[in-house]
Design an enzyme around this catalytic site. Structure first.
Site, mmCIF file in Angstrom:
data_model
loop_
_atom_site.group_PDB
_atom_site.id
_atom_site.type_symbol
_atom_site.label_atom_id
_atom_site.label_comp_id
_atom_site.label_asym_id
_atom_site.label_seq_id
_atom_site.Cartn_x
_atom_site.Cartn_y
_atom_site.Cartn_z
ATOM 1 N N GLY A 207 -24.545 106.047 -79.961
ATOM 2 C CA GLY A 207 -25.357 105.700 -81.125
ATOM 3 C C GLY A 207 -26.832 105.595 -80.774
ATOM 4 O O GLY A 207 -27.210 104.861 -79.874
ATOM 5 N N SER A 208 -27.691 106.328 -81.470
ATOM 6 C CA SER A 208 -29.082 106.383 -81.042
ATOM 7 C C SER A 208 -29.927 107.085 -82.088
ATOM 8 O O SER A 208 -29.512 107.278 -83.223
ATOM 9 C CB SER A 208 -29.170 107.107 -79.698
ATOM 10 O OG SER A 208 -28.418 108.305 -79.743
#
Length: 249
Positions: A207-208
């Site tokens: 997640g980013s």
């Protein structure tokens, strides 16, 4: 030839096979599977099954599919899979403007268009270069781990800037930004490397966000809320006419 479609390995078509798993993910998947088998050995099925599904989830997260890359010097392709969450005019980051002692100029001080792409845990997290060229800068900035969907994540979160320069002098920068869950940015390239458009340059775990800084005067061809695919979706189109005194006419 310009306009041809090639995959990330230069082939003229993409084979219908299962996506490869990046080596970064194999150790995590093997660990989770090992724990699952251990639980199964002791007949702890309520723990074994969740760990088995976790190992499959890890393999899915680290998938590394081939991509069909548009081969046209006008196109800037998305460096990440995900959803466009912001398109705004900003001043380029200081780390990409100031003299870094390498002898290569960074970005100018003129405001540019920044396209921000949010990656959920379900997206492919392998990042790719939006243009072909040479890596001029790779700058790591320690920081916080705020939700990558927030506006201030671009300035506050742990991140890594990559500046790529084409042979005609056009420069594009993008930032790999760690998020609330992501805790490690893994680069595959270094300054001086020559890249083909859509080539893999790194990944961010779990997640980013990825920000793309387009050249001054270049607008975006995507919209907020649009889904983009790394190496395939065209997010901008460059003016390929000759540069006069360093400014695109």
């Amino acid at each position: 030839m310009a306009g041809d479609l090639l995959d990330s390995e230069g082939r003229g078509e993409v084979f219908s096979s299962l996506p490869r798993i990046h080596p970064e993910g194999r150790k995590f998947a093997i660990g989770a599977l090992g724990i699952s088998l251990l639980f199964a050995f002791f007949a702890w099925e309520t723990l074994a099954w969740p760990m088995a599904f976790l190992s499959l989830g890890i393999l899915a997260f680290f998938r590394d599919p081939d991509r069909v890359v548009p081969q046209d010097e006008r196109y800037v392709v998305s460096p990440a899979d995900g959803t466009v969450v912001q398109i705004t005019q900003v001043a380029p980051p200081q780390e990409l403007v100031v003299d870094d002692g390498s002898g290569t100029e960074g970005l100018g001080i003129v405001p540019v268009t920044r396209v921000s792409i949010f990656l959920s845990v379900f997206d492919v997290h392998i990042n790719r270069t939006p243009i072909a060229g040479m890596v001029r800068r790779l700058v790591y900035i320690p920081g916080k781990f705020l939700n990558a969907d927030l506006d201030k994540a671009s300035e506050d979160n742990e991140r890594q800037y990559i500046l790529v320069e084409r042979s005609d002098g056009v420069k594009i920068a993008f930032a790999q930004i760690a998020g609330l869950v992501a805790r490690r940015i893994v680069p595959f390239v270094k300054p001086g490397d020559t890249l083909g458009v859509g080539q893999r340059v790194g990944m961010i775990r779990f997640g980013s966000r990825v920000d793309v800084y387009l050249p001054a005067g270049t607008g975006s061809k995507v919209m907020i809320g649009q889904r983009v695919i790394a190496g395939e979706t065209v997010i901008a189109e460059l003016d390929t006419r000759p540069l006069i005194e360093g400014v695109s006419q």
